[in-house]
Design a protein around this motif. Structure first.
Motif, mmCIF file in Angstrom:
data_model
loop_
_atom_site.group_PDB
_atom_site.id
_atom_site.type_symbol
_atom_site.label_atom_id
_atom_site.label_comp_id
_atom_site.label_asym_id
_atom_site.label_seq_id
_atom_site.Cartn_x
_atom_site.Cartn_y
_atom_site.Cartn_z
ATOM 1 N N THR A 127 4.942 5.489 -5.363
ATOM 2 C CA THR A 127 5.274 5.570 -6.783
ATOM 3 C C THR A 127 4.331 6.532 -7.504
ATOM 4 O O THR A 127 4.767 7.270 -8.382
ATOM 5 C CB THR A 127 5.225 4.186 -7.464
ATOM 6 N N THR A 128 3.060 6.535 -7.130
ATOM 7 C CA THR A 128 2.128 7.457 -7.785
ATOM 8 C C THR A 128 2.559 8.904 -7.536
ATOM 9 O O THR A 128 2.641 9.707 -8.467
ATOM 10 C CB THR A 128 0.697 7.275 -7.243
ATOM 11 N N VAL A 129 2.832 9.223 -6.283
ATOM 12 C CA VAL A 129 3.173 10.609 -5.941
ATOM 13 C C VAL A 129 4.548 10.979 -6.517
ATOM 14 O O VAL A 129 4.735 12.082 -7.036
ATOM 15 C CB VAL A 129 3.127 10.810 -4.413
ATOM 16 N N GLU A 155 -4.580 10.711 0.013
ATOM 17 C CA GLU A 155 -3.972 9.403 0.249
ATOM 18 C C GLU A 155 -4.500 8.777 1.533
ATOM 19 O O GLU A 155 -4.672 7.565 1.600
ATOM 20 C CB GLU A 155 -2.451 9.534 0.280
ATOM 21 N N ALA A 174 0.842 -1.208 0.000
ATOM 22 C CA ALA A 174 0.000 0.000 0.000
ATOM 23 C C ALA A 174 0.875 1.256 0.000
ATOM 24 O O ALA A 174 0.579 2.237 -0.687
ATOM 25 C CB ALA A 174 -0.931 -0.005 1.205
ATOM 26 N N ALA A 183 3.992 1.441 -1.152
ATOM 27 C CA ALA A 183 4.685 1.537 -2.438
ATOM 28 C C ALA A 183 3.764 2.105 -3.518
ATOM 29 O O ALA A 183 4.179 2.907 -4.350
ATOM 30 C CB ALA A 183 5.198 0.164 -2.857
ATOM 31 N N GLN A 184 2.513 1.701 -3.494
ATOM 32 C CA GLN A 184 1.554 2.230 -4.475
ATOM 33 C C GLN A 184 1.461 3.744 -4.360
ATOM 34 O O GLN A 184 1.560 4.471 -5.355
ATOM 35 C CB GLN A 184 0.172 1.620 -4.234
ATOM 36 N N ALA A 185 1.271 4.232 -3.145
ATOM 37 C CA ALA A 185 1.146 5.672 -2.951
ATOM 38 C C ALA A 185 2.444 6.382 -3.324
ATOM 39 O O ALA A 185 2.435 7.405 -4.020
ATOM 40 C CB ALA A 185 0.776 5.971 -1.501
#
Lengths: 453, 453
Positions: free
Chosen positions: B327-329, B350, B321, B323-325
């Motif tokens: 990489t997106t940011v 987020e 969770a 890592a998802q945030a």
């Protein structure tokens, strides 16, 4: 530029109008993107007509779509009529079919024909992003005649710098450039200025076409149909956009999410959650394997409880080693440095890198682990034995993780899955369970007497 | 093309020579990159002179450097003399200072002056990658005179499509293009064809300059000194190379490694290990925190041993969770969609995304966890209580992970660290320890009676 949002809230129209006309179109587009739908429509309507078109062109298609909802039909018609055909198709892709048909009907017959031509290609094909408006030359022309041709029809073309040379049936014979045409003696025949064309089929995946354009250092790539007839040109600005999109997609997938496909601040919370939910569920499902592994080795865990203390450290480190290998190999695949035929070589390198890194970590972990356990009150000899389990496991796990991290993206690419999908989080989750098995097998071998075995 | 390596091993010179001349320079460059140093030098020496230069230009600078070692001094001198100044500087950056001085001494005075001019700029500055060979126009010229000027001096310029207009002291006044010059009436003054210039200072970071060029859809960005005097142009092909390099760097850092800075298959095992060793050690050091946390909660762990079974799943999911945030940011920061002033908005999103995703996972984990524990032989009521600890922890951990994943890249950017550095592995490792604290605090609250509290 002052804060546009504040000025809009205050209704400071004069200040806004002054600000707007002093700002460059692509900066304005960035500002507009950050506003909410209603403010964006208000600000856009304040723009002088020419600037409005330039700003509209600089917006991302999803934002263009949101903006259209806030404009009168007439304004929408006019904006759409003035877009280049390839940009128009990108915008139409965002809209429902019913709206698309209505908007197409409003175009001039010529623009409508160009647009529906592009809409006929598959979504990811370069045909959909190419420009059907180019300047084609004939082999029999002289450089002087070619320049006249550019002057006559170049106004409507997307680019006049890359000049395809075609035969009577529109077959692509070669490429020349405005630079060559201008610098040559006007009497030089075009046939002497042209070179072997590097071209792409209209059905080629657009990322492949963009990388070809980049590698060959072109400003535009001619696009041909199945009979090698010229149908359009794919320009460098669109190629950059494609590559940026592809890298954003890879970055998202490397983080275990689907790409957002719209600017972050424009996307809703639910939209963001949707790009991540599926992967998070799948990965948690895979992580359930670790529960089963721990369940299997429960006897060992109860016999030597301190083993549990190192579980997160071990699997975390394995995951990191796997992620390092996976992202390196995924990127090397993406930029074309590594192909499937290199599999053996890549695996051999990553295995050796894994052993090296694992051995380095093992030395540190053995020393620190022994000290920690001794401080906790264990006998020095027992502390060293447990720490040696940790150290040996690290070597095994790092080697496994680096090899798996290299193998999986290459296999994914081979069977037609985006390698970025199987990169970091997917690898870490699968390495977690296998790493635990290694850990407990090593523990069983080294600590057999402590476990009463 | 047949397998070049095999042909070289067999010494099939005629077949090689035929293959080499039939292949496109950038394909040949890719083939040469994959050979070992000795084979590469042999194959290169078989190339006809013109093709050799084109292939050399298409090689990455580290490979160019390796190749130079296998060539005679005279061949090296000739290759270097024929490179564009900006490409030459990139190659010289790979070589030891002593060699650079010797090679510079061999250049013609004009080429040497151009080269040392670029070498004077800092390594990451756009000044070092710009081309000092451009065609500048004067405001007082007509379009016809401008075209004559292009014809007279355009042969040596890197690009003739973007045409800077300068004042008497070389101040940049505006930009026009060969397209506008060619399409305009020959009597039109250049002053009517030019637009406000979008330019960069020579000291600007080259990635910033490349993104500006891309956003403004330019083929070349004029580069000026502190007094706004034109010193060169930065072309789109170099900008694409910079952006590709930046994305490769971000991808490597997102995977917890430093970039390799040379093609994967050309790098040695030790070089690859070196890019990863430091991060792996640092991250293992951070992971040692999890050992301390587990040590602190050992009493709880011994009282309810099944809690240990879910530790890898929980921290793995938290890591994903986060890592998802992250990489997106990180990506949104890299492409300029998000700036520091958006911090509040990004955190709020987020956190909400984290709660949503955590709640979704909690439902699944509660059902599956209860069933699993009941199957293992626990009472249904106890099974449900332990599973509820898992579910509640997931909500807390996902919220924390998504918020931390958004916060850390933004803080990093603010204090001048590459946001990619703190992305995925760094976040997962820090979220691991905090996640465990959440888990055991929730367990302590929900299972107080089981723990004898």
């Amino acid at each position: 530029m002052e804060d546009l949002e504040r000025l809009l809230r205050e209704g400071a129209w004069d200040a806004i109008r002054r600000d707007l006309t002093q700002t460059r179109p692509f900066d304005l587009a960035a500002e507009l993107t950050r506003l909410d739908d209603q403010q964006r429509a208000v600000a856009f309507r304040l723009l002088p007509k020419d600037l409005a078109l330039a700003v509209f062109e600089a917006l991302d298609p999803p934002v263009q779509k949101d903006l259209l909802n806030g404009l009168r039909d007439e304004a929408v018609r006019e904006l759409l009529a003035n877009l280049d055909p390839d940009d128009r198709v990108e915008l139409l892709d965002e809209l429902p079919a019913k709206v698309v048909n209505k908007l197409l009907a409003d175009l001039s017959p010529h623009e409508r024909r160009l647009t529906t031509g592009l809409l006929g290609y598959p979504a990811e094909a370069v045909g959909r992003m190419m420009s059907p408006e180019y300047v084609a030359l004939r082999q029999s022309m002289t450089a002087g005649e070619a320049l006249d041709r550019v002057r006559a029809v170049g106004g409507a073309a997307e680019t006049v710098y890359s000049l395809p040379v075609i035969g009577p049936d529109r077959t692509l014979l070669g490429m020349t450039s405005l630079r060559q045409v201008v610098l040559a003696d006007p009497q030089t025949p075009v046939s002497q200025l042209m070179s072997e064309p590097i071209s792409a089929s209209a059905l080629t995946d657009r990322e492949t076409a963009a990388r070809l354009l980049q590698e060959a250092d072109l400003l535009a790539l001619p696009v041909v149909d199945a009979e090698d007839r010229l149908v359009g040109v794919f320009t460098v600005d669109d190629a950059m956009e494609v590559l940026e999109g592809a890298d954003t997609e890879d970055a998202a997938r490397a983080g275990g999410a689907e790409p957002l496909r719209r600017p972050y601040l424009v996307a809703g919370v639910l939209q963001i959650a949707r790009t991540r939910a599926m992967w998070l569920l799948v990965l948690m499902g895979a992580a359930a394997l670790t529960v089963l592994v721990l369940n299997t080795f429960e006897a060992e865990l109860e016999a030597v409880v301190v083993l549990a203390l190192f579980v997160p450290l071990l699997i975390g480190t394995g995951g990191n080693a796997g992620a390092q290998a996976a992202t390196t190999v995924t990127r090397a695949i993406a930029v074309g440095e590594v192909r499937f035929r290199d599999l053996g070589q890549v695996l051999a390198r990553e295995a050796r890198v894994g052993v090296l890194l694992g051995a380095m970590l093992a030395v540190v972990a053995f020393a620190a682990g022994t000290a920690f356990l001794a401080l906790r009150g264990e006998e020095w000899a027992d502390a060293a034995r447990v720490a040696s389990v940790l150290a040996l496991s690290l070597i095994g796990i790092c080697t496994l993780a680096a090899s798996a991290g290299a193998l999986m993206p290459m296999l994914a690419k081979r069977i037609g899955i985006d390698p970025a999908v199987v990169s970091a989080p997917f690898i870490t989750t699968t390495v977690d369970a296998t790493g635990l098995v290694i850990y407990f097998l090593v523990a069983r071998a080294v600590l057999a007497d402590m476990m009463g075995g």
